[in-house]
Design a protein around this motif. Structure first.
Motif, PDB file in Angstrom:
ATOM      1  N   LEU A 189       0.826  -1.211   0.000  1.00  0.00           N
ATOM      2  CA  LEU A 189       0.000   0.000   0.000  1.00  0.00           C
ATOM      3  C   LEU A 189       0.858   1.258   0.000  1.00  0.00           C
ATOM      4  CD1 LEU A 189      -2.836  -1.064   2.487  1.00  0.00           C
ATOM      5  CD2 LEU A 189      -3.059  -0.646   0.021  1.00  0.00           C
ATOM      6  N   LEU A 190       1.916   1.255   0.824  1.00  0.00           N
ATOM      7  CA  LEU A 190       2.818   2.407   0.858  1.00  0.00           C
ATOM      8  C   LEU A 190       3.569   2.584  -0.454  1.00  0.00           C
ATOM      9  CD1 LEU A 190       4.393   2.313   4.441  1.00  0.00           C
ATOM     10  CD2 LEU A 190       2.884   4.073   3.484  1.00  0.00           C
ATOM     11  N   SER A 191       3.668   1.506  -1.213  1.00  0.00           N
ATOM     12  CA  SER A 191       4.361   1.553  -2.510  1.00  0.00           C
ATOM     13  C   SER A 191       3.407   1.920  -3.639  1.00  0.00           C
ATOM     14  CB  SER A 191       5.011   0.189  -2.801  1.00  0.00           C
ATOM     15  OG  SER A 191       5.900  -0.181  -1.761  1.00  0.00           O
ATOM     16  N   GLY A 192       2.143   2.213  -3.276  1.00  0.00           N
ATOM     17  CA  GLY A 192       1.159   2.613  -4.270  1.00  0.00           C
ATOM     18  C   GLY A 192       0.537   1.455  -5.019  1.00  0.00           C
ATOM     19  N   ILE A 193       0.527   0.267  -4.411  1.00  0.00           N
ATOM     20  CA  ILE A 193       0.002  -0.934  -5.068  1.00  0.00           C
ATOM     21  C   ILE A 193      -1.169  -1.482  -4.247  1.00  0.00           C
ATOM     22  CG2 ILE A 193       0.544  -3.267  -5.865  1.00  0.00           C
ATOM     23  CD1 ILE A 193       3.533  -2.312  -5.859  1.00  0.00           C
ATOM     24  N   PRO A 194      -2.374  -1.601  -4.815  1.00  0.00           N
ATOM     25  CA  PRO A 194      -3.498  -2.198  -4.083  1.00  0.00           C
ATOM     26  C   PRO A 194      -3.122  -3.605  -3.610  1.00  0.00           C
ATOM     27  CG  PRO A 194      -4.256  -1.182  -6.112  1.00  0.00           C
ATOM     28  CD  PRO A 194      -2.755  -1.185  -6.175  1.00  0.00           C
ATOM     29  N   ALA A 195      -3.372  -3.894  -2.332  1.00  0.00           N
ATOM     30  CA  ALA A 195      -2.843  -5.119  -1.725  1.00  0.00           C
ATOM     31  C   ALA A 195      -3.851  -6.261  -1.619  1.00  0.00           C
ATOM     32  CB  ALA A 195      -2.297  -4.799  -0.325  1.00  0.00           C
ATOM     33  N   ASP A 196      -5.091  -6.035  -2.074  1.00  0.00           N
ATOM     34  CA  ASP A 196      -6.154  -7.004  -1.831  1.00  0.00           C
ATOM     35  C   ASP A 196      -5.836  -8.416  -2.310  1.00  0.00           C
ATOM     36  OD1 ASP A 196      -7.610  -5.042  -0.657  1.00  0.00           O
ATOM     37  OD2 ASP A 196      -8.904  -4.666  -2.387  1.00  0.00           O
ATOM     38  N   HIS A 197      -5.272  -8.532  -3.492  1.00  0.00           N
ATOM     39  CA  HIS A 197      -5.083  -9.856  -4.095  1.00  0.00           C
ATOM     40  C   HIS A 197      -3.639 -10.353  -4.022  1.00  0.00           C
ATOM     41  CE1 HIS A 197      -9.194  -9.930  -5.435  1.00  0.00           C
ATOM     42  NE2 HIS A 197      -9.043  -8.768  -6.044  1.00  0.00           N
ATOM     43  N   PHE A 198      -2.890  -9.802  -3.087  1.00  0.00           N
ATOM     44  CA  PHE A 198      -1.517 -10.269  -2.892  1.00  0.00           C
ATOM     45  C   PHE A 198      -1.432 -11.068  -1.591  1.00  0.00           C
ATOM     46  CE2 PHE A 198      -0.920  -6.724  -5.756  1.00  0.00           C
ATOM     47  CZ  PHE A 198       0.065  -7.196  -6.624  1.00  0.00           C
ATOM     48  N   SER A 199      -0.563 -12.056  -1.584  1.00  0.00           N
ATOM     49  CA  SER A 199      -0.339 -12.880  -0.390  1.00  0.00           C
ATOM     50  C   SER A 199       1.120 -13.288  -0.352  1.00  0.00           C
ATOM     51  CB  SER A 199      -1.234 -14.125  -0.427  1.00  0.00           C
ATOM     52  OG  SER A 199      -0.800 -15.012  -1.444  1.00  0.00           O
ATOM     53  N   GLY A 200       1.479 -14.036   0.669  1.00  0.00           N
ATOM     54  CA  GLY A 200       2.861 -14.508   0.765  1.00  0.00           C
ATOM     55  C   GLY A 200       3.263 -15.360  -0.416  1.00  0.00           C
ATOM     56  N   HIS A 201       2.281 -16.022  -1.034  1.00  0.00           N
ATOM     57  CA  HIS A 201       2.572 -16.883  -2.180  1.00  0.00           C
ATOM     58  C   HIS A 201       2.806 -16.080  -3.455  1.00  0.00           C
ATOM     59  CE1 HIS A 201       2.774 -21.194  -2.765  1.00  0.00           C
ATOM     60  NE2 HIS A 201       2.223 -21.074  -3.953  1.00  0.00           N
ATOM     61  N   SER A 202       2.512 -14.772  -3.402  1.00  0.00           N
ATOM     62  CA  SER A 202       2.664 -13.928  -4.594  1.00  0.00           C
ATOM     63  C   SER A 202       4.118 -13.825  -5.052  1.00  0.00           C
ATOM     64  CB  SER A 202       2.099 -12.530  -4.312  1.00  0.00           C
ATOM     65  OG  SER A 202       0.696 -12.571  -4.146  1.00  0.00           O
ATOM     66  N   PHE A 203       5.063 -14.015  -4.130  1.00  0.00           N
ATOM     67  CA  PHE A 203       6.480 -13.987  -4.525  1.00  0.00           C
ATOM     68  C   PHE A 203       6.798 -15.165  -5.436  1.00  0.00           C
ATOM     69  CE2 PHE A 203       6.543 -11.501  -0.591  1.00  0.00           C
ATOM     70  CZ  PHE A 203       7.320 -10.416  -0.977  1.00  0.00           C
ATOM     71  N   ARG A 204       6.294 -16.327  -5.089  1.00  0.00           N
ATOM     72  CA  ARG A 204       6.527 -17.536  -5.894  1.00  0.00           C
ATOM     73  C   ARG A 204       5.840 -17.410  -7.258  1.00  0.00           C
ATOM     74  NH1 ARG A 204       8.211 -22.829  -5.259  1.00  0.00           N
ATOM     75  NH2 ARG A 204       6.915 -24.500  -6.102  1.00  0.00           N
ATOM     76  N   ILE A 205       4.609 -16.889  -7.248  1.00  0.00           N
ATOM     77  CA  ILE A 205       3.894 -16.670  -8.502  1.00  0.00           C
ATOM     78  C   ILE A 205       4.617 -15.635  -9.353  1.00  0.00           C
ATOM     79  CG2 ILE A 205       1.714 -15.890  -9.516  1.00  0.00           C
ATOM     80  CD1 ILE A 205       0.336 -16.827  -6.923  1.00  0.00           C
ATOM     81  N   GLY A 206       5.063 -14.563  -8.694  1.00  0.00           N
ATOM     82  CA  GLY A 206       5.757 -13.491  -9.414  1.00  0.00           C
ATOM     83  C   GLY A 206       7.089 -13.929  -9.986  1.00  0.00           C
ATOM     84  N   ALA A 207       7.805 -14.772  -9.256  1.00  0.00           N
ATOM     85  CA  ALA A 207       9.093 -15.267  -9.754  1.00  0.00           C
ATOM     86  C   ALA A 207       8.889 -16.106 -11.007  1.00  0.00           C
ATOM     87  CB  ALA A 207       9.789 -16.084  -8.667  1.00  0.00           C
ATOM     88  N   ALA A 208       7.860 -16.969 -10.990  1.00  0.00           N
ATOM     89  CA  ALA A 208       7.567 -17.799 -12.163  1.00  0.00           C
ATOM     90  C   ALA A 208       7.128 -16.942 -13.338  1.00  0.00           C
ATOM     91  CB  ALA A 208       6.482 -18.817 -11.811  1.00  0.00           C
ATOM     92  N   THR A 209       6.307 -15.926 -13.067  1.00  0.00           N
ATOM     93  CA  THR A 209       5.837 -15.026 -14.125  1.00  0.00           C
ATOM     94  C   THR A 209       6.994 -14.243 -14.729  1.00  0.00           C
ATOM     95  OG1 THR A 209       3.673 -14.794 -13.045  1.00  0.00           O
ATOM     96  CG2 THR A 209       4.303 -13.083 -14.627  1.00  0.00           C
ATOM     97  N   THR A 210       7.855 -13.700 -13.878  1.00  0.00           N
ATOM     98  CA  THR A 210       9.011 -12.936 -14.357  1.00  0.00           C
ATOM     99  C   THR A 210       9.951 -13.823 -15.168  1.00  0.00           C
ATOM    100  OG1 THR A 210       8.883 -11.470 -12.429  1.00  0.00           O
ATOM    101  CG2 THR A 210      10.964 -11.502 -13.657  1.00  0.00           C
TER     102      THR A 210
END
Length: 464
Positions: free
Chosen positions: A398-419
């Motif tokens: 939120l402080l980074s200007g990103i809506p946080a509703d659909h993010f979780s701890g697993h988002s790092f793993r999802i994001g790494a695979a996506t990237t």
């Protein structure tokens, strides 16, 4: 099905320095502690373990009498009650006894009716002493080897899996009653009708129905030492596939923390989000979670800290001037605890992953007395929990200007695979980096609209 809300009351108690005992319907037992309990290291021998052991003995002695009964256990240890109700414990000393208790529950309470069914349809595979009943005399020459066999068999099925199988089996049993079908009936008609019942009356998704079928199949193999032809039939397969097609697909709403989002979050932390300790801890956890394709459970705790399973200071180490390593002791796909090493290299990057981890390691070593202390701790010096990590992640987003509703701890793993997919890494490389044992990783890769836009731009340029 239980005949009443509470059919049986059990009473057990334990004195760790003396003995233990149990009472059930006018019968009782008492005994001194066996070597297998006394030999457990003092640090692992908790009060919960001592209270659990008499329950295992009680179930071994009288469990065969409890089929189709509701049982209330009177126990004065809250930790024991918690681990029994949850079906798991982070204590390696408790887990063997908890596994044994659930295993006995599954087969001592269910097996009598299963064996009766076996004699109705065809001979039961073990008409004499059953491996699962373990009803041979204590002085039998094979008793020790039987116990060893049981202990090994118990390790073959995880507690969560066994519990889900029991749920499926109880549901399958309940289905027989209103239709007056002799239990258990494994005909194609009954199996397909049960599947339609789960879909129409229970509103279960096809994926859940498949799980139920796995549970019923599990018990069929125990009864007949073979797979159910009805469950494996083409009719059953096509029925589940048809149900799957009629159900709307559920999109995974979790959003990926891509490299761009990670960079923005790291920038927020380094500008000063919370205390210096919290900022440094989250900085390291974010970087490690992303570049290690980690699950949240691999860097945080959900219950009492256990250095044998949770990350400790010794798990983060310097390999050489260009490499750091992080040891994952166990994970969802590594139930046997073979372990796995994640490597972070000293490569040029604005967020400096290698330098961040190295600085954090020196920071934690200056704070701790031993390397078996938790690697990540909160502002109160307690092991960083899943909840603590998620709470701060959303705040940083939120402080980074990103809506946080659909993010979780697993988002790092999802994001790494996506990237990784966006950067052109092959499927085999992504699968290896994330330690996926199947093609499940493909569901983690998200298509960013900017990528699709560029693809459209390319198409248009070629047309022109």
């Amino acid at each position: 099905m239980a005949s009443s809300p509470v059919d049986i009351h059990l009473f057990t108690d334990a004195a760790p320095s003396v003995d233990f005992g149990g009472f059930y319907q006018g019968r009782w037992f008492t005994s001194t502690w066996p070597p297998q309990v006394l030999e457990i290291p003092h640090a692992s021998a908790s009060s919960a373990l001592f209270e659990l052991y008499p329950l295992v003995v009680t179930a071994s002695l009288w469990g065969k009498e409890w089929s189709a009964s509701s049982i209330t256990v009177h126990c004065d240890n809250e930790a024991t009650v918690h681990c029994i109700n949850k079906g798991r414990s982070h204590s390696p000393a408790i887990m063997p006894f908890l596994r044994r208790l659930i295993w006995i529950s599954a087969f001592s309470f269910c097996l009598p009716e299963v064996q009766a069914a076996g004699t109705r349809s065809r001979p039961f595979a073990n008409t004499g002493t059953s491996l699962f009943e373990a009803d041979i005399p204590v002085n039998h020459p094979l008793k020790t080897l039987l116990d060893a066999s049981l202990n090994s068999i118990i390790q073959a099925v995880s507690l969560r899996t066994l519990q889900s199988y029991l749920t499926a089996w109880e549901s399958f049993k309940s289905f027989h009653l209103p239709f007056n079908i002799p239990f258990p009936d494994f005909s194609v008609l009954t199996i397909t009708s049960f599947i339609s019942f789960l879909n129409s009356s229970k509103n279960l998704q096809a994926s859940s129905i498949k799980g139920y079928m796995s549970g019923v199949q599990f018990f069929h193999k125990l009864i007949f030492n073979s797979r159910s032809a009805a469950i494996a039939s083409s009719q059953t397969f096509m029925l589940i596939k048809g149900i799957q097609r009629t159900q709307p697909s559920r999109q995974d709403a979790r959003q990926p923390i891509t490299l761009d989002i990670l960079t923005r979050c790291i920038s927020t932390l380094r500008k000063g989000y919370h205390s210096k300790h919290v900022d440094r801890t989250l900085d390291t956890m974010f970087i490690l979670a992303f570049f290690g394709f980690l699950r949240c459970s691999e860097i945080s705790t959900t219950s009492t800290f256990n250095p044998l399973t949770h990350p400790t200071v010794s798990d983060l180490s310097v390999v050489d001037s260009e490499t750091m390593s992080f040891s994952i002791k166990q994970s969802k796909t590594d139930q046997n605890r073979r372990g796995h090493f994640i490597y972070i290299f000293n490569l040029h990057s604005p967020i400096q992953p290698y330098q961040t981890l190295l600085a954090y390691l020196h920071f934690r070593k200056s704070q701790t007395k031993t390397t078996s202390d938790p690697l990540f701790v909160d502002e109160s010096n307690r092991p960083a929990t899943h909840f603590w990590f998620q709470k701060h992640l959303k705040a940083v987003l939120l402080l980074s200007g990103i809506p946080a509703d659909h993010f979780s701890g697993h988002s790092f793993r999802i994001g790494a695979a996506t990237t990784a997919a966006q950067k052109g890494l092959s499927h085999s490389q992504i699968q290896a980096l994330g330690r996926w044992t199947s093609e499940a990783f493909k569901s983690y890769i998200r298509s960013d609209r900017s990528i699709i836009r560029e693809a459209h731009r390319t198409l248009i340029s070629k047309i022109i």
